[in-house]
Scaffold this motif. Structure first.
Motif, PDB file in Angstrom:
ATOM      1  N   VAL A 371      65.347  72.282 102.235  1.00 48.79           N
ATOM      2  CA  VAL A 371      64.626  71.028 102.065  1.00 48.79           C
ATOM      3  C   VAL A 371      64.026  70.570 103.395  1.00 48.79           C
ATOM      4  O   VAL A 371      62.988  69.898 103.425  1.00 48.79           O
ATOM      5  N   ALA A 372      64.645  70.970 104.509  1.00 47.04           N
ATOM      6  CA  ALA A 372      64.112  70.609 105.823  1.00 47.04           C
ATOM      7  C   ALA A 372      62.754  71.250 106.070  1.00 47.04           C
ATOM      8  O   ALA A 372      61.907  70.678 106.758  1.00 47.04           O
ATOM      9  N   ASP A 373      62.536  72.463 105.515  1.00 48.04           N
ATOM     10  CA  ASP A 373      61.226  73.106 105.672  1.00 48.04           C
ATOM     11  C   ASP A 373      60.144  72.254 105.016  1.00 48.04           C
ATOM     12  O   ASP A 373      59.081  72.010 105.599  1.00 48.04           O
ATOM     13  N   ALA A 374      60.429  71.817 103.778  1.00 48.47           N
ATOM     14  CA  ALA A 374      59.436  71.024 103.053  1.00 48.47           C
ATOM     15  C   ALA A 374      59.204  69.673 103.717  1.00 48.47           C
ATOM     16  O   ALA A 374      58.062  69.218 103.870  1.00 48.47           O
ATOM     17  N   VAL A 375      60.288  69.036 104.130  1.00 44.29           N
ATOM     18  CA  VAL A 375      60.167  67.725 104.778  1.00 44.29           C
ATOM     19  C   VAL A 375      59.469  67.862 106.131  1.00 44.29           C
ATOM     20  O   VAL A 375      58.608  67.043 106.487  1.00 44.29           O
ATOM     21  N   GLY A 376      59.816  68.895 106.885  1.00 41.97           N
ATOM     22  CA  GLY A 376      59.190  69.109 108.187  1.00 41.97           C
ATOM     23  C   GLY A 376      57.710  69.384 108.075  1.00 41.97           C
ATOM     24  O   GLY A 376      56.907  68.886 108.879  1.00 41.97           O
ATOM     25  N   ALA A 377      57.318  70.172 107.070  1.00 39.00           N
ATOM     26  CA  ALA A 377      55.893  70.464 106.873  1.00 39.00           C
ATOM     27  C   ALA A 377      55.117  69.194 106.533  1.00 39.00           C
ATOM     28  O   ALA A 377      54.012  68.959 107.045  1.00 39.00           O
ATOM     29  N   THR A 378      55.708  68.356 105.682  1.00 40.47           N
ATOM     30  CA  THR A 378      55.055  67.086 105.330  1.00 40.47           C
ATOM     31  C   THR A 378      54.983  66.163 106.545  1.00 40.47           C
ATOM     32  O   THR A 378      53.973  65.475 106.752  1.00 40.47           O
ATOM     33  N   LEU A 379      56.034  66.146 107.341  1.00 39.33           N
ATOM     34  CA  LEU A 379      56.049  65.324 108.553  1.00 39.33           C
ATOM     35  C   LEU A 379      54.896  65.694 109.478  1.00 39.33           C
ATOM     36  O   LEU A 379      54.193  64.817 109.996  1.00 39.33           O
ATOM     37  N   GLU A 380      54.685  66.988 109.696  1.00 36.96           N
ATOM     38  CA  GLU A 380      53.621  67.424 110.599  1.00 36.96           C
ATOM     39  C   GLU A 380      52.241  67.137 110.030  1.00 36.96           C
ATOM     40  O   GLU A 380      51.301  66.837 110.773  1.00 36.96           O
ATOM     41  N   LYS A 382      51.456  64.777 107.451  1.00 39.45           N
ATOM     42  CA  LYS A 382      51.146  63.437 106.959  1.00 39.45           C
ATOM     43  C   LYS A 382      51.954  62.316 107.593  1.00 39.45           C
ATOM     44  O   LYS A 382      51.725  61.145 107.294  1.00 39.45           O
ATOM     45  N   GLY A 383      52.945  62.638 108.446  1.00 38.77           N
ATOM     46  CA  GLY A 383      53.699  61.597 109.108  1.00 38.77           C
ATOM     47  C   GLY A 383      55.054  61.347 108.495  1.00 38.77           C
ATOM     48  O   GLY A 383      55.415  61.872 107.429  1.00 38.77           O
ATOM     49  N   ILE A 384      55.838  60.500 109.162  1.00 42.63           N
ATOM     50  CA  ILE A 384      57.236  60.315 108.811  1.00 42.63           C
ATOM     51  C   ILE A 384      57.433  59.636 107.457  1.00 42.63           C
ATOM     52  O   ILE A 384      58.326  60.011 106.687  1.00 42.63           O
ATOM     53  N   GLU A 385      56.626  58.647 107.118  1.00 39.97           N
ATOM     54  CA  GLU A 385      56.814  57.962 105.833  1.00 39.97           C
ATOM     55  C   GLU A 385      56.580  58.910 104.676  1.00 39.97           C
ATOM     56  O   GLU A 385      57.319  58.905 103.681  1.00 39.97           O
ATOM     57  N   ALA A 386      55.547  59.752 104.788  1.00 33.49           N
ATOM     58  CA  ALA A 386      55.285  60.742 103.745  1.00 33.49           C
ATOM     59  C   ALA A 386      56.411  61.763 103.670  1.00 33.49           C
ATOM     60  O   ALA A 386      56.773  62.227 102.583  1.00 33.49           O
ATOM     61  N   ALA A 387      56.994  62.092 104.821  1.00 34.50           N
ATOM     62  CA  ALA A 387      58.093  63.054 104.843  1.00 34.50           C
ATOM     63  C   ALA A 387      59.319  62.499 104.122  1.00 34.50           C
ATOM     64  O   ALA A 387      59.983  63.210 103.360  1.00 34.50           O
ATOM     65  N   LEU A 388      59.637  61.240 104.377  1.00 37.47           N
ATOM     66  CA  LEU A 388      60.772  60.617 103.705  1.00 37.47           C
ATOM     67  C   LEU A 388      60.545  60.550 102.198  1.00 37.47           C
ATOM     68  O   LEU A 388      61.454  60.801 101.400  1.00 37.47           O
ATOM     69  N   ALA A 389      59.304  60.231 101.815  1.00 35.71           N
ATOM     70  CA  ALA A 389      58.975  60.173 100.393  1.00 35.71           C
ATOM     71  C   ALA A 389      59.068  61.560  99.748  1.00 35.71           C
ATOM     72  O   ALA A 389      59.522  61.697  98.605  1.00 35.71           O
ATOM     73  N   ARG A 390      58.668  62.582 100.500  1.00 35.22           N
ATOM     74  CA  ARG A 390      58.738  63.949  99.981  1.00 35.22           C
ATOM     75  C   ARG A 390      60.189  64.356  99.725  1.00 35.22           C
ATOM     76  O   ARG A 390      60.488  64.984  98.706  1.00 35.22           O
ATOM     77  N   PHE A 391      61.095  63.976 100.621  1.00 31.27           N
ATOM     78  CA  PHE A 391      62.511  64.293 100.408  1.00 31.27           C
ATOM     79  C   PHE A 391      63.013  63.645  99.122  1.00 31.27           C
ATOM     80  O   PHE A 391      63.681  64.293  98.305  1.00 31.27           O
TER      81      PHE A 391
END
Length: 487
Positions: A371-380, A382-391
């Protein structure tokens, strides 16, 4: 003596040959299934290295995966030499027990007696036994907040390493608590040198490596030209990068060895005999104390046998800059899985336990996406808020497709800290606290991020919350005391 008729002898020989052929075919089938399982982890970027699996003394699989050097495209082989990190500890423990068996040392010997130049006030209270099973109370130097920034790239003499980094005030009464401790094994390396009158690596070679023919194993030195040495890699925000430099004088007897899967198999087989140590000595090594730890080994009960029957596993993992390692032994059945990787954070446990599943007739679980791969890719992207939402989106969906263990987000958070992106790390750790509110470890990580940022109040608050959930967290106790002094 009665003899079988000629025809009966021929039938018996044919039956014997058929049994051997069937056993060989079965082993080959097991090897193919384990190979497919390991290859599935390698295909997902979750493993790179070499694997050896043996069933009761017969090798079922010995194979390598991925690249030993990614810049030159050089493949790993079964003979590739990997840093084995804390798997070194079992060799250090063996050397100590050999000296004990020879009457040159005793497990009840105090540190002050064994190492005359060690500080007397604490050394008089700590025994060799306490050092071997991580109950000494001496702070582990790798837990120091400044370890990576100030110490891991520096060359130390062994005496300077012990006096500078491994001589802190006791955190508890020796023998009363367990906490995994690299300082203790560095100190044991110094004790070995003091008693044997030779450098640790010389004693290691003379007493273990040469007698067992472990020609692909030794104490690693970065400056030495070492044939077939793997380069180490790690993930940095989900991208594979070169592992940072670590001076190999720093891990010393706690983690400075390199080896091959074949050599560690030789080591495994030697542990069934008495060439290195008597049965009584081995019994002491393999008796678990606090924290299910013996001398240089974890000794745990697990449901791994036929129909999930309970077995004793004797195992140890290792992790060092750019490398992961694991050896899992099942003495009751003679099985072993050796997994060495040149990608830090590789799924070594999943690979080893999956191999044991195959040996016991089970289908190992398929690898999951991190799940860190998916969250990390979104973070890079679209940013942290999008990453948290993706998780949250992934967690609300099919959880069987992703690995959601708390370590996944923790690793991502520490990657962000290493990049200096502290606020994003805090957000990731806070999410982990939200998901795993009963874990002391996630509060400890969040507190560390706040301390790195300089927010002492929130660091203190979260270290305290960590201790509420895990009163044995010596790291939180120490950090909390340091922060309270500064307030």
């Amino acid at each position: 003596m009665d003899r079988l008729p000629r025809g009966a002898r021929i039938v018996t020989l044919c039956l014997g040959a058929a049994v051997l052929a069937a056993a060989a075919a079965h082993a080959a089938g097991e090897g193919e299934r384990i190979d497919a399982m390991v290859a599935s982890y390698a295909a997902k970027g979750q493993f790179s290295g070499a694997v050896l699996v043996a069933r009761n003394g017969e090798v079922v699989l010995e194979k390598a995966y991925g690249l030993a050097n990614r810049e030159w495209g050089i493949a790993n082989t079964p003979d590739t030499r990997f840093r084995i990190a804390s798997v070194t500890k079992q060799f250090t423990a063996m050397l100590v027990m050999q000296l004990v068996e020879e009457g040159k040392l005793a497990t009840e010997t105090t540190l002050a007696e064994a190492l005359p130049w060690y500080r007397k006030d604490t050394g008089a209270r700590v025994t060799i036994h306490h050092l071997l099973n991580h109950t000494s109370g001496i702070p582990s130097y790798t837990d120091r907040p400044d370890f990576r920034a100030a110490h891991e790239r520096k060359a130390y003499s062994l005496k300077d390493l012990v006096t500078t980094l491994c001589s802190g005030d006791l955190q508890w009464e020796p023998g009363s608590k367990f906490r995994y401790n690299n300082s203790g094994y560095v100190i044991l390396g110094a004790v070995i040198e003091q008693v044997a009158g030779k450098p640790y690596e010389t004693v290691l070679r003379e007493r273990i490596l040469d007698p067992l023919g472990m020609t692909g194993t030794g104490y690693d030195h970065t400056e030495t030209i070492l044939p077939r040495r793997a380069a180490g890699y790690q993930l940095d925000l989900r991208t594979v990068v070169n592992g940072p430099f670590l001076d190999m004088s720093v891990p010393h007897a706690a983690g400075a060895m390199y080896s091959t899967v074949g050599d560690l198999y030789r080591w495994d087989r030697a542990l069934y005999g008495t060439k290195l140590l008597s049965e009584q000595g081995k019994a002491r090594m393999f008796t678990p104390g606090l924290g299910e730890y013996g001398y240089g080994w974890n000794i745990v009960k697990a449901q791994v046998g036929p129909d999930k029957a309970e077995r004793t596993l004797i195992r140890h993992a290792g992790g060092i800059r750019g490398f992961s390692s694991l050896i899992v032994r099942v003495p009751a059945d003679g099985h072993v899985a050796v997994v060495l990787s040149n990608l830090a954070g590789s799924r070594t446990t999943a690979v080893a336990m999956g191999a044991l599943d195959v040996l016991y007739g089970r289908t190992p679980p398929a690898p999951k996406e991190s799940v860190a791969d998916a969250v990390g890719a979104t973070l890079e992207a679209k940013g942290i808020e999008a990453a948290l939402a993706r998780f949250r989106e992934l967690r609300a969906g099919d959880q069987t497709a992703y690995e959601f263990h708390e370590r996944e987000l923790n690793l991502l958070g520490y990657e962000l800290i290493a990049r200096g992106r502290i606020d994003e790390a805090i957000a990731i750790f806070a999410l982990n606290v939200e998901i795993y509110p009963d874990s002391g470890n996630v509060y400890d990580s969040l507190a560390e991020a706040y301390a790195t940022k300089g927010d002492k109040d929130l660091a203190v608050k979260n270290y305290a919350r960590s201790l509420e959930r895990d009163p044995g967290n010596a790291n939180a106790v120490e950090r909390l005391a340091e922060l309270m002094k500064k307030k």
